[in-house]
Design a protein around this motif. Sequence first.
Motif, PDB file in Angstrom:
ATOM      1  N   ARG A 122      11.728  -1.421   1.533  1.00  0.00           N
ATOM      2  CA  ARG A 122      10.660  -2.358   1.167  1.00  0.00           C
ATOM      3  C   ARG A 122      10.459  -3.409   2.258  1.00  0.00           C
ATOM      4  O   ARG A 122       9.330  -3.702   2.670  1.00  0.00           O
ATOM      5  CB  ARG A 122      10.992  -3.050  -0.155  1.00  0.00           C
ATOM      6  N   SER A 124       6.282  -3.611   2.281  1.00  0.00           N
ATOM      7  CA  SER A 124       5.734  -3.135   1.012  1.00  0.00           C
ATOM      8  C   SER A 124       6.027  -4.115  -0.124  1.00  0.00           C
ATOM      9  O   SER A 124       6.916  -4.966  -0.026  1.00  0.00           O
ATOM     10  CB  SER A 124       6.329  -1.767   0.654  1.00  0.00           C
ATOM     11  N   ALA A 137       9.847  -0.706  -3.468  1.00  0.00           N
ATOM     12  CA  ALA A 137      10.331   0.601  -3.023  1.00  0.00           C
ATOM     13  C   ALA A 137      11.213   1.185  -4.115  1.00  0.00           C
ATOM     14  O   ALA A 137      11.859   0.442  -4.869  1.00  0.00           O
ATOM     15  CB  ALA A 137      11.114   0.492  -1.717  1.00  0.00           C
ATOM     16  N   VAL A 144       7.431   3.853  -1.082  1.00  0.00           N
ATOM     17  CA  VAL A 144       7.139   2.435  -0.903  1.00  0.00           C
ATOM     18  C   VAL A 144       5.737   2.176  -1.461  1.00  0.00           C
ATOM     19  O   VAL A 144       4.824   2.979  -1.282  1.00  0.00           O
ATOM     20  CB  VAL A 144       7.239   2.005   0.576  1.00  0.00           C
TER      21      VAL A 144
END
Length: 272
Positions: free
Chosen positions: A130, A135, A138, A236
Amino acid sequence: PHGRGLLGRLLDDARPLRLSRISDHPSAWGFPAHHPEMTSFLGVPVHVQERIVGLLYLTDKQSAEAFTDADERAVSALGAAAGAAIENARFYALSQRRGRWLEASADITRMLLERADRDTALSVVARRARELSGSDAACVLLADGEQDLAVHAVDGAAAADLRGRTVPREGPALERVLGQGLPTTVRDLRTLFAKPDEPLSSGQPAAGRQPADNEPRPALLVPFRSSNNATGILLVVEPTPAPSEEDEYMLQTFADQAAIALDLAKARSDGE
């Protein structure tokens, strides 16, 4: 700008364009509301080799009614220098990202060599994926029998409601990831889960960005595999910016190395 008019022409025909009056050119599109009027124009592409990476354009020369040949040569040279600088900056940023992914892989291996348990290692895999992909969340999904994948680790509020859920193996996206071993992007993560009429949001997620129930959750999925066999998925949610082929490759390499490290730790434990 939306690439219409003269700017669009520069994108299509990557040569300098010099005009004494913008409105006289057949490609002139006009100006948006409340935009100041412009007359003289000089535009050049900013390119790296044959690839255009941007546009540099000037309007309304202050000391004369039109730009000159000397202006065109000077601005073209500046555009070439800008292209080289942009490419060098991109290469540097790419090398930095690759280094961070390699460090994350080494951290996972080190944890397992120090006898960390699998659940802890999977949580670190999700967290580092992540962070490094930029992102919102995840997840690590692993095979649970022959039919379903179970969510074994989650990091990030945008996917907190997925913890403990299962994903059926059917569907073109999972077949592409598990069967063909290829990275795959889905427009909305919820399309992967059973019971599409069931809302995903439930309970009280952790603090952080939580999308609305009707807001799509784009996700990038890569196989989580040891040797050539995909035993699960690392995904993700809403990576920023949109992942390039290089980003997909780095996430895939990280997932592969983490999966192999987990397998080696299990083999060591079984041997003991």
